[in-house]
Structure formats: structure tokens, C-alpha cells
Design an enzyme around this catalytic site. Structure first.
Site: not given
Ligand code: B16
Ligand code: MG
Length: 221
Positions: A9, A11
Site C-alpha cells: 500500500d 499512503d
Molecule cells: P487519490 P492507499 C489511498 O491510498 C488513500 O489511503 C485514500 O485516503 C485515498 O482516498 C485513495 O488513496 C485515493 O487517492 O485521490 O490520490 O487517487 O492507502 O491505497 O495507498
Molecule cells: Mg494506506
């Protein structure tokens, strides 16, 4: 037997960008609706797509808007989020991750990104980690986002591994559920809300190949 693939993952696991997502949502919602999103909602937006995050927020606040406004809010949030990424450097890689990634590569383990973020490739590059990754699963090609298993299955496939040959690392409730549903060995970093993982670490600092390998061996064979 050692695992052959590690699915990451982004974030909250590789980078400290999780709070930047929520800060951007807070600003947008405050600007348009003059209300503040409670802290308790943050966990529910972690790991889920941009659109699902906004759905969770609006539902909690009991706000309904047109599809057109919904799309615009998503776009506005992303602009703000991407702006906050301008300051991102390799110093934003979470503690221990750089070392853990190097350990995996030294053992010939393939790495794939399994992030819900459409900004994944850009962020990996800014962090100076893109060359370590063999593949990036594209969330835009996925029909069902986390907690569905799809992105993790796509990431395993992208490095030519079966689910049972991989481990995957997550920081969100939805993400751990997704890994478990994919029948992949789940490694979580965070609090007790992630106790449905096969192995839980309190922080990325604790992640080492030896510890993960031990947990994998104990659980698998
Ligand atoms: P984006 P991960 C996720 O990343 C985030 O945790 C989540 O908060 C966010 O809404 C999602 O990515 C989409 O991100 O708006 O940049 O496309 O934790 O799956 O790496
Ligand atoms: Mg994450």
C-alpha cells in the site's frame, strides 16, 4: 518456503501522506459547506478511493449533492492534495521502509504497488523509490476498490505471483480486509483496529524481513 512477492500500500505504509488526504478533504468541505469533518471519519477514508472517501464524508454529514458537484469536489480535493505533494521528498518515506524495501530486493523478492491512489506513480518517483518496484497496479483498471480484493490480486498478477506466494502491507481497515479477501498474507502497520491482519506491527519502524518471514512461516506451514 519464502514468499516471492511483496505488495505495498502507499499512503500510510510507504509515505506519510495519509494525513495530507484528510487535510485536503477538511479544507474542501469547510469551504463549501462550512462544517468540519470529525476526526473519527479519517479511518473510514483511509485506503478507499477518492470517490468512496467523499461518499463516506457526505453521508456522515448528511449532505446530498448532484453528480456534477460530486465530480467537481473530487477534482478540487485532488488539486489541493497534489499541491501539498509538491513539498514531498525522500524524507517523507516512513521510518524503516527504505531498509525493508532494500532487504526484500536483496532476497530477489518482487515488489508491486497496490495503492488506491491515482497519484501513486508520481509519489513513488518523488520519494525516489520508483526503481525498486517491478510493477504498479493501476487503480483506474479496477472495478471494485478496497475493501474488495481486486487491487491486490492485480498487483500479485503484475509480478507473476499467485496470491499464496505474496505478502501485502497495509495501514487501513479496508486495506487489510482487501488483502484477507484476496487470500494473501496480511501485514498491518497501525493500531488494534487492524487486528484482523495475519501480522500486526505498531509502526513501520518494526518492519524487518526477518520478523515478517517468521510470521509468514508460522502462519503458513
Ligand atoms: P487519490 P492507499 C489511498 O491510498 C488513500 O489511503 C485514500 O485516503 C485515498 O482516498 C485513495 O488513496 C485515493 O487517492 O485521490 O490520490 O487517487 O492507502 O491505497 O495507498
Ligand atoms: Mg494506506
Amino acid at each position: 518456503m519464502m514468499f516471492k512477492g511483496a505488495l505495498f500500500d502507499l499512503d500510510g505504509v510507504i509515505a506519510d501522506t495519509a494525513s495530507l488526504h484528510f487535510d485536503a478533504w477538511r479544507q474542501i468541505i469547510l469551504k463549501h459547506f462550512e462544517v468540519s469533518i470529525p476526526d473519527t471519519i479519517e479511518e473510514k477514508t483511509k485506503g478507499v478511493s477518492r470517490e468512496d472517501s467523499l461518499r463516506v464524508i457526505l453521508e456522515h454529514l448528511n449532505i446530498s449533492i448532484s453528480d456534477y458537484d460530486f465530480m467537481n469536489l473530487c477534482e478540487e480535493k485532488n488539486k489541493l492534495y497534489v499541491k501539498s505533494l509538491e513539498r514531498l521528498t525522500p524524507s517523507n518515506v516512513l521510518p524503516g521502509i527504505d531498509h525493508f524495501i532494500r532487504e526484500l530486493k536483496e532476497q530477489g523478492i518482487k515488489l508491486a504497488l497496490a495503492s488506491s491512489s491515482k497519484n501513486g506513480p508520481f509519489i513513488l518517483k518523488k520519494l525516489g523509490l520508483d526503481s525498486f518496484f517491478d510493477a504498479i497496479a493501476n487503480p483506474e483498471d479496477i472495478t471494485n476498490g478496497k475493501p474488495a480484493p481486486d487491487i491486490f490480486l492485480a498487483a500479485a498478477k503484475s509480478i507473476h505471483c499467485g496470491a499464496e506466494e505474496c505478502i501485502a502491507i497495509e495501514d487501513s481497515v479496508a486495506g487489510v480486509t482487501a488483502i484477507n479477501s484476496a487470500n494473501i498474507f496480511s501485514v498491518a502497520v497501525g493500531g488494534t483496529e487492524l487486528s484482523h491482519a495475519n501480522k500486526l506491527f505498531s509502526s513501520t519502524k518494526e518492519l524487518t524481513l526477518l520478523k515478517v518471514e517468521k510470521a509468514w512461516q508460522n502462519c503458513k506451514r
